[in-house]
Design a protein around this motif. Structure first.
Motif, PDB file in Angstrom:
ATOM      1  N   GLU A  14      -2.752 -27.384  -8.147  1.00  0.00           N
ATOM      2  CA  GLU A  14      -2.885 -27.512  -9.754  1.00  0.00           C
ATOM      3  C   GLU A  14      -2.600 -26.134 -10.136  1.00  0.00           C
ATOM      4  OE1 GLU A  14      -6.517 -29.061 -11.058  1.00  0.00           O
ATOM      5  OE2 GLU A  14      -6.196 -30.709 -10.330  1.00  0.00           O
ATOM      6  N   GLN A  41      -6.750 -28.494  -5.919  1.00  0.00           N
ATOM      7  CA  GLN A  41      -6.815 -27.537  -6.681  1.00  0.00           C
ATOM      8  C   GLN A  41      -5.839 -26.316  -6.704  1.00  0.00           C
ATOM      9  OE1 GLN A  41     -10.894 -26.116  -6.617  1.00  0.00           O
ATOM     10  NE2 GLN A  41     -11.886 -28.147  -6.631  1.00  0.00           N
ATOM     11  N   SER A  61      -2.342 -34.750  -5.439  1.00  0.00           N
ATOM     12  CA  SER A  61      -3.239 -35.407  -6.470  1.00  0.00           C
ATOM     13  C   SER A  61      -4.695 -35.684  -6.142  1.00  0.00           C
ATOM     14  CB  SER A  61      -2.602 -36.983  -6.930  1.00  0.00           C
ATOM     15  OG  SER A  61      -2.397 -37.926  -5.859  1.00  0.00           O
TER      16      SER A  61
END
Length: 497
Positions: free
Chosen positions: A216, A213, A206
């Motif tokens: 994600e 990144q 997170s």
């Protein structure tokens, strides 16, 4: 250590009046006030400085051989003052440095040496009277044994400190690296899970760093893979198969293999549909074309007879000529249909690609001149032979070159290149016309699709069909508003002459 001894010798010598030393030597009495004062002065110097130094004064003249006479000598170890004007039998190292100091009238020092009292380094500084005559030498001894012991103690302390600091740094770095690499380990675990077929895997990174990144992107990738393999499973069902859970029980490699099978089945299905469509068109063309040709031939014949009458006006002749041209165009369309229907009975031969391309360009040059300001250019590599049929290849090139000329409505340049790759001879046709969008390029070669106002799409479909018969392929690159490039790949001739 030697330089330190020299510095102390200079400093202490400057702290002792030479006149006091001269008076002590003259009186030669250890109980004289001057001798007592000089001795107290040296003791005071020793008490105020490092415990590693001893200082005393020696008369500049040797008694005989290696015998020297002390004016005064004190120790800082609490044992009191040695006898003044006592004799000292100097060792070789001590005596060499003493003689050098007297001779050079300057500061000198000995190397480390040993005697009955211990291990020493000695510095010598001459003391001169007011006339510049050497009357004595100030001597500073450095207790090398104590210095070595201190060095060992200091070294031990530094070693222990280094070990403690290293251990502390190691623990801190280990903790820090663990915190840093926890996300990396999580990413590796995620990759292993995906490789095993678990596309529901989600990373819990997170932070806003690069690793965050990556997390994600990884989660987005697994979501897309999950959707992809769900669709793959649905596609399997459409094909009548009922596979096990592609996204769960199977590995990633197996799932990719299943996907390749689906893609291959889809390709074969499209090829089958296309073949069925072409067969239907061919059968339709074969059954209808001859029936249409006969009445068209009769109509054209009578129109030509009417056109030859003398009593017709020019306007009537224009109408008749227009009808004949439209009948000719209709016959050309029927011929295209028939070329799809007729079987490939032509013999495959060795075709000179350069000669064929030159003939086509010569043939189309007149058509280009009839258009607006269009130039033709050819770039042909010699000695390229392909495996094909001259008439069919000529039909393909003429059709594509003609389409390129027609696409350059305001003039331009059309270039035909001939070159070869490891397995193919390539006819590359490039125009500077209106170009096509990606969707339009994808639909080229399908039945009844044309970008021309009066086109049927049959001509381009015939080109694709003929190239496929020759085991070749057509590649199209186009940019809307800039032009189009057709690359026609025909297998090279590999046989002998």
């Amino acid at each position: 250590m030697i330089e330190r001894a020299k510095g102390i010798a200079v400093l202490w010598k400057d702290s002792i009046p030479s006149s006091l030393v001269q008076e002590v030597i003259k009186q030669h009495d250890e109980d004289a006030p001057a001798a007592i004062k000089l001795n107290e002065l040296i003791v005071d110097l020793l008490e105020k400085n490092s415990k590693y130094f001893d200082g005393y004064i020696v008369i500049a003249k040797k008694i005989k051989g290696n015998e020297l006479s002390f004016i005064t000598m004190s120790r800082k170890d609490g044992k009191g003052t040695l006898d003044s004007f006592s004799t000292y039998f100097a060792g070789k190292e001590f005596l060499a440095a003493f003689n050098r100091s007297v001779k050079e009238k300057g500061l000198t020092s000995s190397r480390i040496y040993h005697d009955a009292e211990g291990t020493w380094v000695t510095a010598f500084k001459p003391i001169e009277d007011n006339n510049g005559k050497q009357i004595a030498v100030f001597v500073v001894n450095v207790d090398a044994a104590k210095v070595e012991a201190f060095k060992k103690k200091t070294g031990t302390f530094l070693l222990v400190a280094l070990i403690l600091i290293t251990a502390f740094v190691y623990l801190i770095m280990r903790w820090g690296l663990k915190k840093v690499f926890e996300p990396v380990q999580e990413i590796i675990s995620g990759i292993n899970a995906v490789s095993a077929g678990d596309f529901s895997m989600k990373l819990q990174i997170s932070d806003e760093s690069d690793l965050g990144q990556i997390g994600e992107k990884f989660n987005h990738m697994t979501s897309q893979l999950s959707i992809l393999f769900d669709r793959l499973s649905d596609t399997y069902k459409e094909f009548g198969s009922h596979p096990s859970d592609l996204c769960g029980s199977r590995s990633f490699e197996e799932a990719i293999g299943e996907m390749e099978k689906v893609i291959e089945k889809s390709r074969l299905q499209k090829e089958l549909q296309r073949a069925e469509k072409m067969n239907a068109i061919g059968q339709l063309a074969a059954s209808v074309a001859h029936e249409i040709r006969n009445p068209m031939t009769v109509v054209r014949g009578f129109l030509q007879l009417f056109y030859a009458k003398d009593h017709l006006t020019s306007e009537e002749k224009t109408y008749i000529n227009l009808m004949i041209e439209e009948l000719n165009r209709a016959e050309m369309i029927i011929n295209d249909y028939l070329s799809l229907a007729k079987p490939d009975l032509e013999e495959i031969t060795k075709v000179n690609a350069g000669t064929l391309a030159s003939n086509v360009m010569d043939l189309m040059n007149t058509f280009a001149l009839m258009s607006k300001n269009i130039s033709l250019e050819k770039q042909i590599e010699p000695g390229i032979f392909v495996k094909g049929n001259v008439s069919e290849l000529k039909q393909v090139l003429i059709n594509i070159v003609k389409n390129g000329i027609e696409s350059m409505r305001g003039g331009g340049l059309l270039t035909l290149k001939v070159y070869k790759t490891p397995h193919y001879g390539v006819f590359e046709i490039n125009d500077t016309g209106v170009g096509m969008s990606f969707e339009e390029v994808q639909r080229l070669g399908t039945a009844f699709y044309s970008l021309k106002e009066k086109g049927t799409g049959i001509g381009m479909m015939v080109c694709y069909e003929l190239v496929e018969r020759l085991k070749g392929r057509v590649e199209v690159l186009s940019i809307k508003g800039e032009g189009t490039t057709f690359k026609i790949h025909i297998p090279l001739w590999e046989g002998g002459e």
